[in-house]
Write an enzyme that holds these catalytic residues in place. Sequence first.
Site, PDB file in Angstrom:
ATOM      1  N   GLU A  89      -5.926 191.881  12.894  1.00 12.07           N
ATOM      2  CA  GLU A  89      -6.479 191.908  11.551  1.00 12.07           C
ATOM      3  C   GLU A  89      -7.064 193.303  11.360  1.00 12.07           C
ATOM      4  O   GLU A  89      -7.823 193.763  12.214  1.00 12.07           O
ATOM      5  CB  GLU A  89      -7.580 190.851  11.428  1.00 12.07           C
ATOM      6  CG  GLU A  89      -8.101 190.775  10.013  1.00 12.07           C
ATOM      7  CD  GLU A  89      -9.214 189.753   9.809  1.00 12.07           C
ATOM      8  OE1 GLU A  89      -9.526 188.985  10.733  1.00 12.07           O
ATOM      9  OE2 GLU A  89      -9.773 189.763   8.688  1.00 12.07           O
ATOM     10  N   LYS A 149     -15.114 192.692  18.243  1.00 16.46           N
ATOM     11  CA  LYS A 149     -15.387 193.660  17.178  1.00 16.46           C
ATOM     12  C   LYS A 149     -16.774 193.437  16.585  1.00 16.46           C
ATOM     13  O   LYS A 149     -17.487 194.380  16.291  1.00 16.46           O
ATOM     14  CB  LYS A 149     -14.333 193.510  16.081  1.00 16.46           C
ATOM     15  CG  LYS A 149     -13.025 194.177  16.421  1.00 16.46           C
ATOM     16  CD  LYS A 149     -12.014 193.975  15.304  1.00 16.46           C
ATOM     17  CE  LYS A 149     -11.032 192.897  15.662  1.00 16.46           C
ATOM     18  NZ  LYS A 149     -10.009 192.615  14.682  1.00 16.46           N
ATOM     19  N   ARG A 171      -7.998 185.738  27.407  1.00 13.86           N
ATOM     20  CA  ARG A 171      -8.346 187.048  26.892  1.00 13.86           C
ATOM     21  C   ARG A 171      -9.012 187.884  27.967  1.00 13.86           C
ATOM     22  O   ARG A 171      -9.480 187.361  28.970  1.00 13.86           O
ATOM     23  CB  ARG A 171      -9.195 186.987  25.621  1.00 13.86           C
ATOM     24  CG  ARG A 171     -10.447 186.179  25.683  1.00 13.86           C
ATOM     25  CD  ARG A 171     -11.012 185.960  24.281  1.00 13.86           C
ATOM     26  NE  ARG A 171     -11.500 187.173  23.663  1.00 13.86           N
ATOM     27  CZ  ARG A 171     -11.202 187.526  22.403  1.00 13.86           C
ATOM     28  NH1 ARG A 171     -10.403 186.786  21.672  1.00 13.86           N
ATOM     29  NH2 ARG A 171     -11.718 188.612  21.886  1.00 13.86           N
TER      30      ARG A 171
END
Length: 591
Positions: free
Chosen positions: A52, A296, A286
């Site tokens: 994104e 983020k 992850r």
Amino acid sequence: MNKKIKNSSVSLESNNFIKNIIKKDIIKKTFNNRYDKYGNKLPQVITRFAPEPNGYLHIGHAKSIFINFELAYKYNGLCNLRFDDTNPLKENKEYVNSIIKTIKWLNFNWDKVKKRIYYASDYFDILYKIAEYLIISGDAYVDSQNTEEIYINRGNLHEPGRNSPFYNRLPSESLNLFRRMRSGEFKDGAHVLRVKINMKSKNINMRDPIIYRIRHVNHYRTNNNWCIYPMYDYAHPISDAIENITHSICTLEFQDHRPFYEWILNKIDKTNFIKRPFPKQYEFSRLNLTHTITSKRKLLKLLEKKIVDGWDDPRMPTLIGMRRRGYTPESIKLFCKRIGVSKSDSWINIEILEQALRDDLNIKAPRIMAVLNPIKLIISNFLDNQEIECTAPLFSRQHTQYKEKLRYFPISKILWIERDDFMEIPTKKYFRLYPPIGKNSGNRVRLRYGYVVECTGFKKNKNNEVVEVYCKYFPDSKSGTKLSSNYKVKGNIHWISKSHALSIEARLYDRLFIDPYPNIVNNKDFKLLINPNSKKVISAYLEPNLKLIFPKKHAQFERHGYFILDDIDSNNNKIIFNQSVELKNKWKKMM
Ligand code: ATP
Ligand code: MG
């Protein structure tokens, strides 16, 4: 999450469950007979990296980029870069550009797999048409509950949800409302579009998920064409299908979203919007890196609290920060290869990352001498204006040009050496410079690539600090000459001729977090975990061979570690070096 740290490296070859899945698909010809709209045969593997554009890429994303691009490359497939830009509030063009630039820099086979860039926002029309189709087929309805009611009626892990009072709305009524939502008649939050699945499902993601919401905001690509936007969970599988993705690889937290991914594709199976065989979602764990955060949102906190100087601060785990710190694309790739891909959550020791950088730079970074904490060394038997040229290899022994590439620099009467290469009263096993004690003469060391010197004395200032060290040199001891081997010394120190030295600023970096697991700590406690000494700025001296480190700008400061010339703050008056990594890991003892 369990705090098991992975210290050892596993190779990608031995531990990649996704490769096994792909191999089976190739044998079964799952994706064999597919053609694009021009009639060209599609490869059997098409992956995608789908960020994104709401922030800068970090080391966690590098793992995902590596997996997707490498798999495509290995199986003669394709890898798409798709911007999942369905949430206009936080997305912008600056992030898009930065992401493209960073992926190019990483060069994980980006040059070998065709450069394919896509945007979910290009599918807004088709996503809208599919939504209308779902309303007409009775699979979606406009819900007019407010956000809180929707939340309460959704239930929770222990309680089932309840059907919305609008659940039985006629398709014609929903369609009418949905079209009016699209034309901008309603305020944000007035209605949403949901699909009908099962409010009693154990999986909360299946309790009539919302697929469209009203947002009167400008989108960085579609401007104000839309005031309703599709939800990620709805747009993502359809985007994958439109792009003929075969293996849609994401992180474990999306495991519970997979049933909806499959549900939505099956629901529109009979339409012409997408074609079988459908993409399949697979999840891997992850990247969690000790002493680092890879989110983020949390990285933004570091900026807001002014703990770091910007997104490209060399202490940041963003790829632009790591690049400025001196990480190379090859070192990041090596790291990704070493950690492998797995399905179980674990922590990767940051030392694996640091070691990958050392291993890469060791081979390619030119050597140069720098004195970071200087003190004067005066060679009393050198003439005032005397200069003698010294020679040193530019690269390590492993470098292909080890023998050919040399560097030259003068030695003269006054030199800079490291303050801790001299001790007034030596400790046990101290082999560097110390003055005569009683009847014993001072200690001898070799000045790297120069001469053997013997310490003869030192001078202190009023504050009792040593300001000058004195020595004499042995003219027949020059490195590389026949007689030099007659001198046996245990210490070997680096130095720079004072009148030739270049003044530089060195920025010494250390881990940003003292705590090994900052990723799982609440924001409010964040500051307590920070290493107060993560950045130190010092004045230092460099051997007068700066131009030899171009064009890459990496260098090994001998005995210190790897540094990179800072591109952003350096200019003609100021030469700034960022420390990339020390030669040895000083944290080892402490962990
Ligand atoms: P963040 O939590 O930092 O915002 P994200 O997952 O929201 O990350 P996206 O832009 O949606 O960021 O991520 C693009 C891709 O990168 C996704 O497939 C995501 O799973 C993957 N990714 C993000 N963080 C990591 C990580 N730490 N390890 C591996 N893959 C990651
Ligand atoms: Mg995200």
